[in-house]
Design a protein around this motif. Sequence first.
Motif, PDB file in Angstrom:
ATOM      1  N   LYS A  91       1.153   2.960   1.521  1.00 53.52           N
ATOM      2  CA  LYS A  91       0.071   2.451   0.590  1.00 53.52           C
ATOM      3  C   LYS A  91      -0.342   2.878  -0.600  1.00 53.52           C
ATOM      4  O   LYS A  91      -0.475   2.417  -1.669  1.00 53.52           O
ATOM      5  N   ASN A 176       1.992  -4.717  -0.977  1.00 49.81           N
ATOM      6  CA  ASN A 176       2.181  -3.560  -0.035  1.00 49.81           C
ATOM      7  C   ASN A 176       0.966  -2.744   0.497  1.00 49.81           C
ATOM      8  O   ASN A 176       0.870  -1.536   1.192  1.00 49.81           O
ATOM      9  N   THR A 177      -0.209  -2.669  -0.596  1.00 47.51           N
ATOM     10  CA  THR A 177      -1.335  -2.069  -0.191  1.00 47.51           C
ATOM     11  C   THR A 177      -2.277  -3.010   0.626  1.00 47.51           C
ATOM     12  O   THR A 177      -3.324  -2.263   1.092  1.00 47.51           O
TER      13      THR A 177
END
Length: 315
Positions: A91, A176-177
């Motif tokens: 992340k 993707n965070t």
Amino acid sequence: MTTLTITHTHAEGTLIDGTSRGDGSSPALKANRWRWSRNLGAWYIPGSRDHHARDWQIRSTVEALQGAGFEVEVEVDNTPRPTADVQEDKKARAAARADALDAKSERQEAVSEARHAAARQIADGIPFGQPILVGHHSERRARRDAERIHSHMRAAVDAGAAAQETSRRAAAARVNTRPESPATTANRLDKLRAELRRIERLRDGYTVVQGRTVIAEVSGSHGAQHARYQAEAEHLREQITYWEQIREQQIADGLTVDTSAARAGDLIQVRGSDWWRIKRVNPKTFTATWGHSEVRIPHHNVTALRAADGTQIDR
């Protein structure tokens, strides 16, 4: 003779230290699928972070570098990191990449605006509708101005397109965070559990049965191979425990529901859809009906569950 050191850890991946520009190492590294990272200032094997070292690729690289006149040392540590650390690191790197791409997109957009402004400034100095006067003393300057306007406009369009593409890549990195979806977590758990069963069979041995007849007895592993399978199994169990906790939190947050209590006749809903009645409970899906329609719905896609009479389930 130059000595190069190939290192591998789960945190850093596979890197090589000791290379320098023009030393002759790059052909051997490129041939073995290494890439140069400006951020790391070193060559690395893509996709090697948080995986065991690719022994075949490292061996091939060592042979190629030795053939080029280098001495090569190899240091490998295949100890995996806790899954929580891996996910936090992913992340953080995704956020850093997204921020960097956002900044790059802003720079490209600024270039686009500046080139547009430069083209407008030149055009503003030309009377509206004024043609190029062939043979006139102004012809050369007029053609030069037209070329400059075209050049600025072309560069502005290219920079604007590049800014849009970079912004798209930033958005993709930022995905993707975010917290993982319940469906993705459930699929991940299914794959991890299947892999754990496979590793345990290789470690302990298994029986091949056809009908009621035993076809073969496959013995388990021994020695170093047994230890490797044991370590892999322990790592898989650690990952499964982590993602089970994530799924429990998703259920607590109301993002999905625990379907373990579902029975034939109960009602299920998928993201605000109509209520489907369960006809049959399968290992991974529900066979459900609504009117004359019949579908299969994966357990992890269910977002609401009620008893057959429409009341809340409490079993």
